[in-house]
Design a protein around this motif. Structure first.
Motif, PDB file in Angstrom:
ATOM      1  N   PHE A  65       0.835  -1.200   0.000  1.00  0.00           N
ATOM      2  CA  PHE A  65       0.000   0.000   0.000  1.00  0.00           C
ATOM      3  C   PHE A  65       0.870   1.251   0.000  1.00  0.00           C
ATOM      4  CE2 PHE A  65      -2.620   2.962   2.799  1.00  0.00           C
ATOM      5  CZ  PHE A  65      -3.285   3.498   1.724  1.00  0.00           C
ATOM      6  N   GLN A  66       0.798   2.010  -1.104  1.00  0.00           N
ATOM      7  CA  GLN A  66       1.546   3.268  -1.250  1.00  0.00           C
ATOM      8  C   GLN A  66       0.597   4.437  -1.043  1.00  0.00           C
ATOM      9  OE1 GLN A  66       4.940   3.806  -1.937  1.00  0.00           O
ATOM     10  NE2 GLN A  66       4.289   5.877  -1.360  1.00  0.00           N
ATOM     11  N   THR A  67       0.954   5.346  -0.140  1.00  0.00           N
ATOM     12  CA  THR A  67       0.044   6.459   0.132  1.00  0.00           C
ATOM     13  C   THR A  67       0.790   7.690   0.641  1.00  0.00           C
ATOM     14  OG1 THR A  67      -1.944   7.121   1.363  1.00  0.00           O
ATOM     15  CG2 THR A  67      -0.346   5.756   2.538  1.00  0.00           C
ATOM     16  N   PRO A  68       0.262   8.855   0.333  1.00  0.00           N
ATOM     17  CA  PRO A  68       0.736  10.036   1.052  1.00  0.00           C
ATOM     18  C   PRO A  68       0.062  10.079   2.416  1.00  0.00           C
ATOM     19  CG  PRO A  68      -0.955  10.655  -0.508  1.00  0.00           C
ATOM     20  CD  PRO A  68      -0.722   9.182  -0.691  1.00  0.00           C
ATOM     21  N   LEU A  69       0.713  10.739   3.371  1.00  0.00           N
ATOM     22  CA  LEU A  69       0.077  10.997   4.658  1.00  0.00           C
ATOM     23  C   LEU A  69      -0.770  12.253   4.487  1.00  0.00           C
ATOM     24  CD1 LEU A  69      -0.051  10.146   7.650  1.00  0.00           C
ATOM     25  CD2 LEU A  69       1.835  11.740   8.071  1.00  0.00           C
ATOM     26  N   ASN A  70      -2.086  12.083   4.505  1.00  0.00           N
ATOM     27  CA  ASN A  70      -3.012  13.209   4.306  1.00  0.00           C
ATOM     28  C   ASN A  70      -3.727  13.513   5.612  1.00  0.00           C
ATOM     29  OD1 ASN A  70      -2.350  13.048   1.601  1.00  0.00           O
ATOM     30  ND2 ASN A  70      -4.458  13.279   0.904  1.00  0.00           N
ATOM     31  N   TRP A  71      -3.377  14.619   6.215  1.00  0.00           N
ATOM     32  CA  TRP A  71      -4.028  15.020   7.466  1.00  0.00           C
ATOM     33  C   TRP A  71      -4.030  13.879   8.477  1.00  0.00           C
ATOM     34  CZ3 TRP A  71      -4.036  19.872   8.395  1.00  0.00           C
ATOM     35  CH2 TRP A  71      -4.112  20.774   7.324  1.00  0.00           C
ATOM     36  N   MET A  72      -2.868  13.302   8.676  1.00  0.00           N
ATOM     37  CA  MET A  72      -2.616  12.251   9.673  1.00  0.00           C
ATOM     38  C   MET A  72      -3.314  10.939   9.318  1.00  0.00           C
ATOM     39  SD  MET A  72      -0.815  14.316  11.164  1.00  0.00           S
ATOM     40  CE  MET A  72      -0.912  15.985  10.495  1.00  0.00           C
ATOM     41  N   LYS A 118       0.455 -11.029   4.163  1.00  0.00           N
ATOM     42  CA  LYS A 118       1.102  -9.902   4.825  1.00  0.00           C
ATOM     43  C   LYS A 118       0.808  -8.612   4.066  1.00  0.00           C
ATOM     44  CE  LYS A 118       4.664 -12.800   6.809  1.00  0.00           C
ATOM     45  NZ  LYS A 118       6.082 -13.003   7.077  1.00  0.00           N
ATOM     46  N   TYR A 119       1.157  -7.510   4.705  1.00  0.00           N
ATOM     47  CA  TYR A 119       1.018  -6.216   4.051  1.00  0.00           C
ATOM     48  C   TYR A 119       2.214  -5.348   4.396  1.00  0.00           C
ATOM     49  CZ  TYR A 119      -0.309  -4.139   8.553  1.00  0.00           C
ATOM     50  OH  TYR A 119      -0.310  -3.699   9.862  1.00  0.00           O
ATOM     51  N   MET A 120       2.466  -4.397   3.504  1.00  0.00           N
ATOM     52  CA  MET A 120       3.499  -3.385   3.760  1.00  0.00           C
ATOM     53  C   MET A 120       2.939  -2.035   3.361  1.00  0.00           C
ATOM     54  SD  MET A 120       7.371  -2.971   2.213  1.00  0.00           S
ATOM     55  CE  MET A 120       8.139  -4.132   3.368  1.00  0.00           C
ATOM     56  N   MET A 121       3.149  -1.060   4.213  1.00  0.00           N
ATOM     57  CA  MET A 121       2.777   0.312   3.882  1.00  0.00           C
ATOM     58  C   MET A 121       4.030   1.094   3.502  1.00  0.00           C
ATOM     59  SD  MET A 121      -0.306   1.513   6.378  1.00  0.00           S
ATOM     60  CE  MET A 121       0.416   1.097   7.953  1.00  0.00           C
ATOM     61  N   SER A 122       3.895   1.909   2.478  1.00  0.00           N
ATOM     62  CA  SER A 122       4.942   2.843   2.066  1.00  0.00           C
ATOM     63  C   SER A 122       4.297   4.219   2.027  1.00  0.00           C
ATOM     64  CB  SER A 122       5.488   2.447   0.695  1.00  0.00           C
ATOM     65  OG  SER A 122       6.391   3.433   0.221  1.00  0.00           O
ATOM     66  N   VAL A 123       4.841   5.141   2.806  1.00  0.00           N
ATOM     67  CA  VAL A 123       4.167   6.412   3.049  1.00  0.00           C
ATOM     68  C   VAL A 123       5.074   7.577   2.688  1.00  0.00           C
ATOM     69  CG1 VAL A 123       3.035   7.819   4.821  1.00  0.00           C
ATOM     70  CG2 VAL A 123       2.903   5.325   4.947  1.00  0.00           C
ATOM     71  N   THR A 124       4.519   8.577   1.998  1.00  0.00           N
ATOM     72  CA  THR A 124       5.221   9.836   1.774  1.00  0.00           C
ATOM     73  C   THR A 124       4.605  10.883   2.697  1.00  0.00           C
ATOM     74  OG1 THR A 124       3.725  10.438  -0.039  1.00  0.00           O
ATOM     75  CG2 THR A 124       5.765   9.303  -0.638  1.00  0.00           C
ATOM     76  N   ALA A 125       5.473  11.666   3.342  1.00  0.00           N
ATOM     77  CA  ALA A 125       4.983  12.615   4.341  1.00  0.00           C
ATOM     78  C   ALA A 125       5.696  13.950   4.217  1.00  0.00           C
ATOM     79  CB  ALA A 125       5.198  12.051   5.744  1.00  0.00           C
TER      80      ALA A 125
END
Length: 195
Positions: A65-72, A118-125
């Motif tokens: 799961f690739q996501t930006p951090l949007n308002w926490m 399993k899952y992995m998160m990848s986050v841009t902040a």
């Protein structure tokens, strides 16, 4: 051969076109494809079919799961995806409701997951790395990245998936270090998925 579902949770805005998240999704897609994985993708900003998405979650051994951090939290388009796919999935295909039974209605809340994997998160902040894990930084008050992301971890846990370490790209708007982020991203994938 394993199956991986790669989700791009970015929502486009005039000040955030999603190039970094899109590039990280492409790098992950290339990495897993070249590693012999079967890969399916979804960008939650686009139209989707709920039943097809549930089938992808059932098919996947790994959810990336690739996501930006949007308002926490996550973007509204990913929240919409969750509301549609997870809400239908908890009707028996992805979990047995909320895990409780009529025989014991006060126990096992959230433990009805039927998925394996399993899952992995990848986050841009936009937040710098130094904003986390530091009690002297008064906004986050010492919490870690994964503590901030705990609602998402609980969503994955609901369906029975186990976590892999989270990747984080920091300070991506004011002080980006994109090439360094790409190197760390590649190293993170290699560390956790190379046999």
């Amino acid at each position: 051969m394993k199956n991986v579902l790669i989700i791009n949770g970015h929502q486009e805005y005039s000040f955030s076109e999603g190039k970094l998240n899109k590039t990280l999704v492409q790098k992950a897609t290339d990495f897993f494809s070249q590693g012999g994985y079967n890969v399916k993708n979804i960008h939650t900003e686009e139209d989707f079919n709920v039943e097809e998405e549930i089938e992808k979650w059932q098919w996947a051994d790994l959810v990336f799961f690739q996501t930006p951090l949007n308002w926490m939290g996550v973007s509204w388009s990913f929240k919409k995806y969750i509301d549609h796919v997870f809400s239908m999935g908890m009707m028996g295909e992805m979990s047995d409701g909320d895990g409780r039974s009529s025989e014991n209605p006060k126990a096992n809340y959230g433990l009805g997951g039927k998925l394996k994997g399993k899952y992995m998160m990848s986050v841009t902040a936009n937040a710098p790395k130094e904003a986390f894990n530091n009690p002297n930084e008064k906004f986050f008050e010492g919490i870690s990245e994964d503590e901030l992301l705990r609602p998402m971890h609980l969503n994955f846990k609901w369906f029975g998936l186990e976590p892999l370490p989270t990747f984080m790209a920091y300070d991506v708007m004011k002080n980006p270090e994109v090439e360094e982020d790409f190197k760390r991203f590649d190293a993170h994938l290699n560390e956790h998925f190379k046999n």
